[in-house]
Design a protein around this motif. Structure first.
Motif, PDB file in Angstrom:
ATOM      1  N   ILE A   1       0.868  -1.182   0.000  1.00 30.37           N
ATOM      2  CA  ILE A   1       0.000   0.000   0.000  1.00 30.37           C
ATOM      3  C   ILE A   1       0.898   1.223   0.000  1.00 30.37           C
ATOM      4  O   ILE A   1       1.772   1.356   0.861  1.00 30.37           O
ATOM      5  CB  ILE A   1      -0.914   0.030   1.248  1.00 30.37           C
ATOM      6  N   ASP A   2       0.720   2.100  -0.981  1.00 28.02           N
ATOM      7  CA  ASP A   2       1.553   3.307  -1.088  1.00 28.02           C
ATOM      8  C   ASP A   2       3.043   2.951  -1.001  1.00 28.02           C
ATOM      9  O   ASP A   2       3.813   3.586  -0.280  1.00 28.02           O
ATOM     10  CB  ASP A   2       1.193   4.317   0.011  1.00 28.02           C
ATOM     11  N   ASN A   3       3.449   1.895  -1.702  1.00 25.62           N
ATOM     12  CA  ASN A   3       4.847   1.430  -1.774  1.00 25.62           C
ATOM     13  C   ASN A   3       5.389   0.871  -0.466  1.00 25.62           C
ATOM     14  O   ASN A   3       6.584   0.617  -0.357  1.00 25.62           O
ATOM     15  CB  ASN A   3       5.775   2.524  -2.300  1.00 25.62           C
ATOM     16  N   LYS A   4       4.554   0.668   0.559  1.00 24.23           N
ATOM     17  CA  LYS A   4       4.988   0.037   1.803  1.00 24.23           C
ATOM     18  C   LYS A   4       4.462  -1.392   1.825  1.00 24.23           C
ATOM     19  O   LYS A   4       3.279  -1.620   1.577  1.00 24.23           O
ATOM     20  CB  LYS A   4       4.478   0.810   3.024  1.00 24.23           C
ATOM     21  N   GLU A   5       5.367  -2.351   2.120  1.00 26.13           N
ATOM     22  CA  GLU A   5       5.004  -3.758   2.089  1.00 26.13           C
ATOM     23  C   GLU A   5       4.606  -4.277   3.474  1.00 26.13           C
ATOM     24  O   GLU A   5       5.216  -3.918   4.482  1.00 26.13           O
ATOM     25  CB  GLU A   5       6.170  -4.598   1.559  1.00 26.13           C
ATOM     26  N   TYR A   6       3.582  -5.138   3.483  1.00 28.20           N
ATOM     27  CA  TYR A   6       3.090  -5.781   4.703  1.00 28.20           C
ATOM     28  C   TYR A   6       2.977  -7.273   4.417  1.00 28.20           C
ATOM     29  O   TYR A   6       2.408  -7.661   3.391  1.00 28.20           O
ATOM     30  CB  TYR A   6       1.702  -5.248   5.084  1.00 28.20           C
ATOM     31  N   LEU A   7       3.493  -8.113   5.306  1.00 28.32           N
ATOM     32  CA  LEU A   7       3.367  -9.558   5.159  1.00 28.32           C
ATOM     33  C   LEU A   7       2.239 -10.038   6.062  1.00 28.32           C
ATOM     34  O   LEU A   7       2.286  -9.840   7.280  1.00 28.32           O
ATOM     35  CB  LEU A   7       4.685 -10.251   5.523  1.00 28.32           C
ATOM     36  N   LEU A   8       1.222 -10.629   5.456  1.00 24.04           N
ATOM     37  CA  LEU A   8       0.054 -11.095   6.191  1.00 24.04           C
ATOM     38  C   LEU A   8      -0.004 -12.611   6.179  1.00 24.04           C
ATOM     39  O   LEU A   8       0.313 -13.240   5.164  1.00 24.04           O
ATOM     40  CB  LEU A   8      -1.234 -10.551   5.573  1.00 24.04           C
ATOM     41  N   SER A   9      -0.431 -13.178   7.304  1.00 26.02           N
ATOM     42  CA  SER A   9      -0.623 -14.622   7.450  1.00 26.02           C
ATOM     43  C   SER A   9      -2.058 -14.884   7.889  1.00 26.02           C
ATOM     44  O   SER A   9      -2.820 -13.949   8.156  1.00 26.02           O
ATOM     45  CB  SER A   9       0.334 -15.176   8.507  1.00 26.02           C
ATOM     46  N   LYS A  10      -2.388 -16.172   8.025  1.00 22.85           N
ATOM     47  CA  LYS A  10      -3.737 -16.577   8.448  1.00 22.85           C
ATOM     48  C   LYS A  10      -4.200 -15.752   9.644  1.00 22.85           C
ATOM     49  O   LYS A  10      -3.444 -15.530  10.581  1.00 22.85           O
ATOM     50  CB  LYS A  10      -3.736 -18.051   8.816  1.00 22.85           C
TER      51      LYS A  10
END
Length: 110
Positions: A73-82
């Motif tokens: 989002i807006d060039n910022k990365e987020y790692l999401l899991s279950k």
């Protein structure tokens, strides 16, 4: 255009992850509701599949049902899991990438 939930059994306990299957090399989706106010869709992504950068005119809530995904989002990365969720704000560039096979429910409020 229906203003009610469709394509899924009602008045029974369900497991949303089992409502859609992962297919190698594909992104699959199942729309549960779609109208001028809200869109609810279940997605499955095969590892390595992605939805490229785009914008939406609604706030989009991603809730991961299985696996892992990278949301940008807006060039910022987020790692999401279950069981992780994130809101991709309206009119902000965002994308999704399957770090491994994953499933999510996407709720967009317009």
């Amino acid at each position: 255009m229906s203003d009610k939930i469709k394509n899924i059994v009602k008045s029974e306990i369900i497991n949303l992850s089992k409502e859609i299957s992962n297919e190698k090399g594909q992104i699959a989706s199942k729309t549960l509701a779609q109208n001028d106010a809200v869109s609810i869709t279940i997605f499955s992504f095969s590892k390595g599949e992605e939805i490229s950068t785009h914008e939406s005119n609604g706030d989009a809530l991603v809730s991961v049902l299985e696996g892992k995904a990278k949301v940008t989002i807006d060039n910022k990365e987020y790692l999401l899991s279950k069981d992780d969720s994130i809101i991709m704000p309206a009119n902000h560039p965002h994308s999704l990438y399957a770090e491994e096979d994953f499933k999510m429910i996407l709720t967009v409020v317009f």
